[in-house]
Write a protein that holds these residues in place. Structure first.
Motif, short mmCIF file in Angstrom:
data_model
loop_
_atom_site.label_atom_id
_atom_site.label_comp_id
_atom_site.label_asym_id
_atom_site.label_seq_id
_atom_site.Cartn_x
_atom_site.Cartn_y
_atom_site.Cartn_z
N THR A 48 0.82 -1.21 0.00
CA THR A 48 0.00 0.00 0.00
C THR A 48 0.86 1.25 0.00
O THR A 48 2.07 1.20 0.20
N THR A 49 0.20 2.39 -0.23
CA THR A 49 0.90 3.68 -0.15
C THR A 49 0.77 4.18 1.28
O THR A 49 1.44 3.72 2.16
N GLY A 50 -0.14 5.10 1.52
CA GLY A 50 -0.39 5.53 2.90
C GLY A 50 0.78 6.27 3.50
O GLY A 50 1.31 7.20 2.92
N GLY A 51 1.24 5.83 4.69
CA GLY A 51 2.31 6.52 5.38
C GLY A 51 1.77 7.69 6.19
O GLY A 51 0.56 7.85 6.36
N THR A 52 2.68 8.52 6.68
CA THR A 52 2.29 9.66 7.51
C THR A 52 2.80 10.98 6.99
O THR A 52 2.42 12.04 7.50
N HIS A 53 3.66 10.95 5.97
CA HIS A 53 4.24 12.21 5.48
C HIS A 53 4.54 12.14 4.00
O HIS A 53 5.08 11.15 3.50
N TRP A 54 4.18 13.21 3.29
CA TRP A 54 4.45 13.34 1.85
C TRP A 54 5.61 14.30 1.62
O TRP A 54 5.77 15.29 2.32
N SER A 55 6.38 14.01 0.59
CA SER A 55 7.38 14.95 0.09
C SER A 55 7.51 14.73 -1.41
O SER A 55 6.92 13.81 -1.97
N LEU A 56 8.29 15.58 -2.06
CA LEU A 56 8.41 15.54 -3.52
C LEU A 56 9.85 15.27 -3.93
O LEU A 56 10.77 15.97 -3.49
N LEU A 57 10.04 14.27 -4.77
CA LEU A 57 11.35 14.01 -5.37
C LEU A 57 11.26 14.33 -6.85
O LEU A 57 10.35 13.87 -7.53
N VAL A 58 12.21 15.13 -7.33
CA VAL A 58 12.21 15.56 -8.73
C VAL A 58 13.54 15.19 -9.36
O VAL A 58 14.61 15.50 -8.82
#
Length: 214
Positions: free
Chosen positions: A98-108
């Protein structure tokens, strides 16, 4: 009205009433909302172009946990090596299924600079996950020499739930300045006012797309 009633069917994304309610805040944006926005960018705003590729949470999660030998299975069908910038919606989940988790960030990934830039609105909270993902992708995009990894400057969130909003605002900001800046090192920070109004902007977008399909 049923809470899980489908509000919008947009290509590969189904938005339910429960997803829309997350945009009213103060709530953490889920993978469905981020996938929707990435799909809107790819299929509407930047359709038939080779500048920007948007990889949503589900595929990003697969890339993060897959061995290098399997990365091409996900990226070759997207013709990923042809794009100038690749945006990946990253979370801190270690669960494969699954995805989910507790924190999003962006990789470019910037092809011209052969560099991965990580934009994190919570003091590099996802730094480890970003480096794991970048290491695997580096072998795919640059098999001869390892790509550079930079923890980029990013506007910091002022609460515990707006990481997904910051992720989307960073995407918009990078697109807006990428053609004027020689390097993503020089793009500056997102305006906080834009972050504060992003949820309403997405709500308006969903409403507009829903009306077009009625």
């Amino acid at each position: 009205m049923a809470r899980d009633q489908v509000v919008l069917s947009f290509h590969d994304t189904l938005l339910h009433r429960s997803d829309i309610e997350l945009l009213t805040g103060p709530y953490w944006l889920n993978d469905t909302l981020i996938s929707f926005y990435f799909e809107y960018l790819q299929r509407v705003l930047f359709m038939n172009q080779k500048d920007y590729l948007f990889i949503g949470p589900e595929v990003t999660q697969c890339l993060k946990v897959s061995p290098f030998e399997e990365i091409n299975v996900f990226l070759d069908p997207l013709n990923a090596k042809e794009y100038k910038y690749i945006f990946l919606a990253l979370n801190d989940s270690d669960i494969v299924e699954t995805t989910g988790g507790t924190h999003w960030s962006l990789l470019v990934y910037c092809k011209l600079e052969d560099t991965f830039f990580h934009f994190d609105s919570s003091s590099s909270f996802n730094n480890h996950h970003a480096k794991v993902l970048a290491d695997g992708l580096s072998k795919y995009f640059s098999p001869i020499a390892k790509s550079v990894f930079i923890e980029a400057a990013s506007l910091q969130q002022t609460n515990s739930y707006d990481c997904g909003v910051h992720l989307l605002c960073n995407v918009d900001h990078i697109i807006g300045v990428s053609k004027q800046c020689k390097s993503l090192r020089d793009i500056g920070l997102v305006n906080r006012m834009i972050v504060n109004t992003k949820r309403m902007e997405i709500l308006d977008l969903i409403e507009t797309l829903s009306e077009k399909r009625e």
